[in-house]
Structures are given as C-alpha cells and as structure tokens.
Write a protein that holds these residues in place. Structure first.
Motif, PDB file in Angstrom:
ATOM      1  N   LYS A 255       0.840  -1.186   0.000  1.00 42.51           N
ATOM      2  CA  LYS A 255       0.000   0.000   0.000  1.00 42.51           C
ATOM      3  C   LYS A 255       0.881   1.243   0.000  1.00 42.51           C
ATOM      4  O   LYS A 255       1.856   1.324   0.750  1.00 42.51           O
ATOM      5  CB  LYS A 255      -0.909   0.017   1.229  1.00 42.51           C
ATOM      6  N   LEU A 256       0.548   2.204  -0.840  1.00 43.44           N
ATOM      7  CA  LEU A 256       1.308   3.447  -0.904  1.00 43.44           C
ATOM      8  C   LEU A 256       0.731   4.445   0.092  1.00 43.44           C
ATOM      9  O   LEU A 256      -0.480   4.579   0.208  1.00 43.44           O
ATOM     10  CB  LEU A 256       1.222   4.025  -2.315  1.00 43.44           C
ATOM     11  N   ASP A 257       1.593   5.145   0.827  1.00 44.63           N
ATOM     12  CA  ASP A 257       1.101   6.191   1.730  1.00 44.63           C
ATOM     13  C   ASP A 257       0.707   7.428   0.942  1.00 44.63           C
ATOM     14  O   ASP A 257      -0.242   8.111   1.295  1.00 44.63           O
ATOM     15  CB  ASP A 257       2.184   6.558   2.747  1.00 44.63           C
ATOM     16  N   LYS A 258       1.486   7.698  -0.089  1.00 44.02           N
ATOM     17  CA  LYS A 258       1.198   8.867  -0.927  1.00 44.02           C
ATOM     18  C   LYS A 258       1.414   8.502  -2.387  1.00 44.02           C
ATOM     19  O   LYS A 258       2.250   7.655  -2.713  1.00 44.02           O
ATOM     20  CB  LYS A 258       2.141  10.028  -0.573  1.00 44.02           C
ATOM     21  N   ILE A 259       0.678   9.155  -3.246  1.00 45.27           N
ATOM     22  CA  ILE A 259       0.890   8.974  -4.676  1.00 45.27           C
ATOM     23  C   ILE A 259       0.560  10.308  -5.351  1.00 45.27           C
ATOM     24  O   ILE A 259      -0.332  11.042  -4.895  1.00 45.27           O
ATOM     25  CB  ILE A 259       0.021   7.813  -5.231  1.00 45.27           C
ATOM     26  N   ALA A 260       1.307  10.641  -6.392  1.00 40.98           N
ATOM     27  CA  ALA A 260       1.085  11.917  -7.081  1.00 40.98           C
ATOM     28  C   ALA A 260      -0.148  11.821  -7.975  1.00 40.98           C
ATOM     29  O   ALA A 260      -0.465  10.752  -8.485  1.00 40.98           O
ATOM     30  CB  ALA A 260       2.309  12.292  -7.907  1.00 40.98           C
ATOM     31  N   PHE A 261      -0.813  12.956  -8.164  1.00 42.35           N
ATOM     32  CA  PHE A 261      -1.999  12.999  -9.031  1.00 42.35           C
ATOM     33  C   PHE A 261      -1.734  12.342 -10.382  1.00 42.35           C
ATOM     34  O   PHE A 261      -2.532  11.546 -10.871  1.00 42.35           O
ATOM     35  CB  PHE A 261      -2.415  14.462  -9.296  1.00 42.35           C
ATOM     36  N   GLU A 262      -0.592  12.710 -10.994  1.00 42.35           N
ATOM     37  CA  GLU A 262      -0.289  12.222 -12.339  1.00 42.35           C
ATOM     38  C   GLU A 262      -0.210  10.704 -12.360  1.00 42.35           C
ATOM     39  O   GLU A 262      -0.689  10.045 -13.284  1.00 42.35           O
ATOM     40  CB  GLU A 262       1.039  12.797 -12.849  1.00 42.35           C
ATOM     41  N   GLU A 263       0.431  10.147 -11.318  1.00 43.85           N
ATOM     42  CA  GLU A 263       0.558   8.692 -11.248  1.00 43.85           C
ATOM     43  C   GLU A 263      -0.807   8.040 -11.071  1.00 43.85           C
ATOM     44  O   GLU A 263      -1.157   7.055 -11.722  1.00 43.85           O
ATOM     45  CB  GLU A 263       1.469   8.302 -10.074  1.00 43.85           C
ATOM     46  N   MET A 264      -1.610   8.630 -10.171  1.00 40.96           N
ATOM     47  CA  MET A 264      -2.944   8.079  -9.910  1.00 40.96           C
ATOM     48  C   MET A 264      -3.781   8.111 -11.183  1.00 40.96           C
ATOM     49  O   MET A 264      -4.537   7.184 -11.470  1.00 40.96           O
ATOM     50  CB  MET A 264      -3.621   8.904  -8.815  1.00 40.96           C
ATOM     51  N   LEU A 265      -3.623   9.187 -11.935  1.00 42.03           N
ATOM     52  CA  LEU A 265      -4.364   9.348 -13.175  1.00 42.03           C
ATOM     53  C   LEU A 265      -4.004   8.233 -14.155  1.00 42.03           C
ATOM     54  O   LEU A 265      -4.888   7.627 -14.779  1.00 42.03           O
ATOM     55  CB  LEU A 265      -4.005  10.705 -13.777  1.00 42.03           C
ATOM     56  N   GLU A 266      -2.709   7.957 -14.286  1.00 38.70           N
ATOM     57  CA  GLU A 266      -2.288   6.875 -15.182  1.00 38.70           C
ATOM     58  C   GLU A 266      -2.824   5.539 -14.679  1.00 38.70           C
ATOM     59  O   GLU A 266      -3.359   4.747 -15.443  1.00 38.70           O
ATOM     60  CB  GLU A 266      -0.758   6.810 -15.284  1.00 38.70           C
ATOM     61  N   LEU A 267      -2.711   5.309 -13.368  1.00 40.12           N
ATOM     62  CA  LEU A 267      -3.193   4.032 -12.818  1.00 40.12           C
ATOM     63  C   LEU A 267      -4.702   3.904 -13.013  1.00 40.12           C
ATOM     64  O   LEU A 267      -5.202   2.843 -13.397  1.00 40.12           O
ATOM     65  CB  LEU A 267      -2.842   3.922 -11.331  1.00 40.12           C
ATOM     66  N   ALA A 268      -5.432   4.990 -12.751  1.00 39.67           N
ATOM     67  CA  ALA A 268      -6.891   4.943 -12.876  1.00 39.67           C
ATOM     68  C   ALA A 268      -7.289   4.644 -14.316  1.00 39.67           C
ATOM     69  O   ALA A 268      -8.142   3.793 -14.582  1.00 39.67           O
ATOM     70  CB  ALA A 268      -7.512   6.266 -12.430  1.00 39.67           C
ATOM     71  N   SER A 269      -6.626   5.313 -15.265  1.00 44.89           N
ATOM     72  CA  SER A 269      -7.003   5.098 -16.666  1.00 44.89           C
ATOM     73  C   SER A 269      -6.512   3.748 -17.156  1.00 44.89           C
ATOM     74  O   SER A 269      -7.003   3.226 -18.150  1.00 44.89           O
ATOM     75  CB  SER A 269      -6.459   6.221 -17.541  1.00 44.89           C
TER      76      SER A 269
END
Lengths: 412, 412
Positions: B192-206
C-alpha cells in the motif's frame, strides 16, 4: 386538446409488464385525441420497503428526510412509464413533483397542495408532448424541500391535476373494477355501482372502503372533477368502472347505496362521571390534545348528578386515550368511577343520498339488526349516513342482512 | 469552520448497519471541529437494478429518463444517512443534486459539472448544521432536468464539492484500504502506498485500477484537492489509506510506483496496407467516427510500398472496429490484404513520476520481460508511464517480475 388524467396505483405498475399494460391504456386515450397526464404510484412494495428503512434508522424520524426518501419510488415509476410510452411511439416525458412544480405547504409527510401552475406542462403539450407522466404523492415546500401528501396521496395528486388542468375526467386505475355496494368478500351479492355521488363516496371512503383516499374525493367534490374508478387488469370500455360524480348527474338512486364496515373502532366508556356543565368539553379537549380521533359520542341519562359517557375511537388509539384520561383524573380535573375499553366491536353503516328525502331508513336499519338479534351499542347519523357500533362477531351478519333488506343487489 | 468532504461508495452504504458505521466515521470528524459534506452513492446493487429496468424497458432509452430513474438510489441513501446522523445527535440534512444545486451541462448520463454555488449549504452550516449529506452522481441541467455524471460519478461529485468549498481534504471511503503498487490478488508482495502523485494516480486509474474514477483525479489535480482513499471497513487514523496529492508534497519517491494491467485490450493488425501519405489519417478517422477508442499504435517498416499497421482498442469494440474498416475497404478508400484481431493479449504498464528524471526504465522493463521469455507485441510510452502489450497468459508473470525488479515491495 381536451385533457385526461389517468392514475395508476402500485399494483397497476408493480413490474415492467404491468407498466407496459398501463401504457397501452394510455395509448388508447392518446389515440382518441386527449393530452394525457398520467399520475403514477411507486411499484407496489417499494414504499413499504423505504418506510421500513426509515423506521429502523430513526423511530422518531425527521419528516423532511422521510419525505425525501419515500418519494423516490414514484420517481422510478414515472421514468419507466415515460420510457415505455416513448418505446410505443408516444411522445412522453416524466416530471417529478418539484419540476412541475406541485407546490404544497410545509407539513411534511401530510402536506396539503397549494398550487399547480400549468404553464410548464402546457408548454410541452403545445410542443407536441402527448403524455406528461407525473410522480404522484409528492410536492415541494416553500423552503424548496420535498414533501409528501400522506399514504394514498397519489389519488389526491391525480384529482388536483385534473382540477388545475380542467381535465374532462380523472380515471383512477386500481386492482378492483369499481365501487361496490359493499365488500364482495363479506357479501357475495355485492353489486358494482355504475355511478355514485361524491357525498356517498366520501362517507364510504371515510368508513374504510379503501378504493379512494378520502382527501381525493373531497377535492374532486369541491372542484367538480369527474372521477372514475376502474380496473387496470381488464380490457376497458368508456363505460367501465364506477363514475364518482355530482348527484345531479345521477338520475335515479336507491335510498341506500352502500353498506360499509370497520373493524378498527373501539368503544370506551367513562362510568359514573359527574354530570356538570363543561365536563364533556374537558373530556373531549383532553382526547383531542392527545391526538385521539373520537368518532361517535353518547351520553346516558343522568342519575343523581352522575352519568356514563361513551365514545368510539380507532383501536390503535385506545392506549393513548386511556393514558390521557387517567392523567386528568389524577390531576383532579375529572372524576369518574371506572374507564372501560371494549375493542371487540365493529362499526356498520348504511350510506345513501336518498336518505335526505326519504324517512324511515334508521327505523328500518334498527329493525333489521334487531330481527337478527344484534344489539346496538352506539348510534351516529349524518344527513346521508347511519352508523352503529355492534359486537364484532355480528359484523358480517349485519352487513349481509342490511344489504338484503335495502335490496342493494338490485339496480335502481 | 474548516470543511471536510467524505465520500462513501456503494459497498460502504450497502445496508443500514454499514450506513451506521459510516455515520460514526462522520461523527468522529465532526467532533474534530469540521463542517462535513458527505457524498453518498446508492446502496450497492440498487443502481444496477434500476439500469436493468431501463434497458429492459427501452434498449435505446432516452438518456433524460435514464437519469431521472437511476439517480433515485442516491436520494434514498442521502436521506437515510441524514437520519442516522440525526439519531446520533449530529445536526444533518440531506440534499439532492437539484437542491444544492449542482449545475451541469445537458449531456445526460455523462454530464459535466459547471458550477456548485456554496451559499445554500454555507447558509445552513452558519445556522448550526454540521453535516450536509449530498446525493452523489447527480445534478441539474440548464433545462431543469436531472442529469447524472456517468458511472462512478460520485467520486467526481466529492472532488467538485471539495474544490467549491475549499475543503481541507476529500476522503474517499471504499472497500479497499488504499492504492497499492499493484493488484494484491495478482502479486502478494503488493504494498500500500502512503502517498501517490496525481499524475501517477491518473495513469493508474485510466489503466484500469478501479479505486477512483479518472475524472475525479483530473479534477482533483486541476484544483489541487487533497484526495485520500481509505477503507470504510477498518478503524481509521489520520494517516490511514493513501493520500493522492501534488508531487511536491511527496519528498522521495521510487522511480516506479505502480504496475498496472488490463485484460480488456485487443490487438488489431491491418496486414499489407499501401504506405502512402494520409493512410494513417484515413484509418484512425474511420475508427474514431465509429466510436472506437484506439490506445496504442505501431507501424512496421515499409517494404515495397506496403506496411503493417497495428493498434489496440478495448475488447468490446473489436466488432465495431472490424465493421468500419471492412466498410471503407469495400468503398475503395483503403486497401489491405488482411485484418487480424488478437483478443488474447493484455496490457502491462509501469508508472512513476521518477521516470521523468531517471533514464533506463524502459530498457530495464524490456530486459525483465525478455528474461522471462515474454514477447512484447506493442509499446507505448508517456512521460511517466511505459505500457506493453503481451500474450495474456504471461500477464500475471509479467506483473510479478516487474514488481520484483523495480523493488516495489520496498518503501522509498
């Protein structure tokens, strides 16, 4: 275009098949040239599910949230009905209460309708919409919150729309095929009435005949809205069902048109109350403050300055009535020897506008009951109704005997 | 008062017990001094039931009626949540989308939020309301009709409210306890990640990590809304879950922070296409017009004026892609020898903002896959992501090998 209002209750829209069947009925009226306003209830069972959740969540719930929750069932049916009509090629759209808007007061969960502006719907009718499907039972308060009109409120919604739009008629589709002279489950000779006067319907509705919500009949009477009750489960002609209308439209009528009954009535007696001025006011103000709906009242002849006071009220209010009367006895405001509750009673009534011009109905009713050996405990009368309280075990017998005696199985 | 937005998904409000549990979490934040805006989804299963009815009634449904129908589930949860909070002594009320109002455009069933005025809710917060429970997923169009934001739209509702009210944070309560380096069902070493950057989350989500709706992450990034993903099924501290935030707030980060995969990708190849200017435009315009979402594209080296063109698209769009390409071949606009569809492929991606500053990630990824004997069919890259298409049977192996090679099981 003439406007027709058609209302479909919960069993008439219980599933997608029934919604399709109801939509076909709407299509028939559209083909005749009507602009149709369809009022729908929630699919049967849905409102009960929502009410159950509310009660489990919060027994003394906030009525504003109750309204927001339980009104959602009608929204689903309205949308599905509009889609079904579109699928049949009939231009239709759904309207939720706040979209019309159906304006009410702020008495949440038992709101009263204040206004239904017609410009919104009429604008769409002028653009070619043939059917406006309106979610019944709901409106919007001056504060912009969702209100509901009380259980069965979709009937009232339908009549209010018929009044606002000057509809030619308001057809109430339900799971029975009309209004009967009495309950066919109790009396096999019960006959469907082709027409019934508003006043009679009002008495029957308030006496427990559950075909129409009482308020909707009051509203129809006030605005002279022709109401028709008919079955959504049968092929229907223009003459089907029962027309509830102004008594002038009924050429001839039997003296008695219906026999109603209610099992939900209890009899309470205050034994040996001091018979002095103001005592009745004390008793019935107390009951009113406690929210007890007193129906019938009788007072015995006074003996030695004391009397017995008897009244009836709904069975589920007996505990509340007892509590409030014991309280004022304890406070010394009322003195009585005993408080007796009898829940083993039933109310039987005969109703007919012909009673106004013909005497002897009461005498005949009492004789019929007497001949059957049925003792009358309390009597009340109105201009077009006579009600008696009797032992519950005689209820069916009384209904059948009165139905026979007044020849309700024969059309006038 | 500082404002906190808390969003509860369908499984977090699946029944009255879970609503109570969620309400307790809200109570904890109220006790800390927050004014809380709670966004709720429909109880899990409810929206699917409603969508099923719509599809059965009208396969090519009117999206306006679809929205009116499917939005009703959220209204029920909002009311029940408000009642539950009231029952706990927390001043709360429910708001439907049109009451706020959450204003959207008229693109029914995939509406975009245009404005959320804050005066209505803030007025109530100033009067002592502590929690505004808002029905997620829904809004109102300029025409006054109900709109919905597309499946998963409650995440977007939550972020939009957080942006409009300047919330300190937007907590997304769901059935997982945060964002993982990869899917724990495939790779037991997932962390589990404590923090993740918006850009990374966006790539993971898409890329198919279904924790958050892609649009909600875009919105959070644009308005710098701190998003936290956490479980509604565990006791939570202030540091629980995963914080999705601006990359400046992340002190140190691994080069690669996540490995994502998707089984829903198909590979299509046009064999021996004439290699002339404009041919790619013809192909991809055609696909775009047919509504095919093309993801990866590669073109082979041209031989004797002909080339092979390969692209990937979602598996369920393969039939549509084939149909449109065959049609333009028949019309003579495109000449190719053969159209080959391969649905037995999967996409595996590595994501990390560290890639921007560190080279060699692609080389390392290709070596890892090569060492496992996995052949790469297509490659695409972005600034912070490298994706490859491989045989589906190697998907799990690839994810595990990459997770190991980039040491994602170890915190940075």
């Amino acid at each position: 275009m003439p406007v027709l209002v058609m209302k479909f209750g919960g069993t008439s829209v219980a599933n997608l098949d029934r919604i399709r069947r109801a939509a076909k009925r709407v299509g028939v009226e559209v083909a005749k040239g009507y602009d149709v306003i369809v009022i729908v209830s929630a699919m049967s069972g849905k409102t009960n599910e929502l009410v159950g959740w509310v009660n489990e969540t919060s027994p003394l719930y906030d009525a504003r949230e109750y309204d927001a929750i339980v009104s959602s069932g009608e929204n689903v049916t309205a949308g599905l009905m509009a889609l079904t009509l579109q699928e049949m090629g009939v231009p239709a759209r759904s309207w939720q209460g706040w979209q019309v808007p159906l304006k009410t007061d702020s008495a949440h969960s038992q709101a009263r309708i204040e206004e239904i502006p017609t410009d919104n719907l009429n604008g769409r009718f002028n653009e070619g919409m043939k059917v406006a499907v309106v979610a019944g039972f709901q409106g919007i308060s001056p504060e912009g919150r969702i209100t509901t009109l009380g259980r069965g409120g979709s009937d009232t919604t339908a009549v209010a729309f018929a009044a606002a739009f000057g509809a030619e008629r308001c057809d109430i589709y339900t799971d029975v095929d009309g209004v009967y002279t009495t309950d066919p489950r109790i009396c096999t000779k019960a006959r469907k009435l082709d027409k019934i006067a508003f006043e009679e319907m009002l008495e029957l509705a308030s006496l427990g005949a559950k075909v129409l919500q009482t308020r909707s009949v009051e509203l129809a009477m006030r605005y002279k809205v022709k109401l028709r009750v008919l079955s959504s489960f049968e092929e229907q002609s223009d003459e089907a069902g029962t027309l509830v209308c102004d008594e002038e439209e009924i050429m001839e009528s039997n003296v008695v048109n219906g026999v109603a009954y209610s099992r939900d009535e209890a009899k309470m007696t205050l034994v040996s109350v001091a018979d002095r001025p103001g005592i009745a006011a004390t008793i019935f103000n107390t009951l009113s403050d406690a929210g007890v709906n007193v129906d019938m009242i009788i007072q015995n002849i006074s003996e030695e300055g004391r009397t017995d006071m008897t009244f009836s009220c709904p069975t589920d209010q007996v505990a509340r009535a007892e509590q409030s009367l014991v309280a004022i006895k304890d406070q010394g405001e009322l003195n009585y020897a005993e408080l007796v509750a009898d829940t083993d009673v039933a109310k039987v009534s005969v109703v007919g506008i012909g009673m106004r011009s013909q005497s002897g109905v009461a005498a005949k009713m009492f004789k019929v009951l007497s001949d059957e050996g049925i003792n009358i405990k309390v009597i009340t009368t109105s201009e077009i109704k006579i009600s008696v309280l009797i032992d519950r075990k005689y209820m069916e017998l009384a209904v059948q005997a009165l139905h026979d005696a007044f020849e309700l199985d024969k059309a006038s």
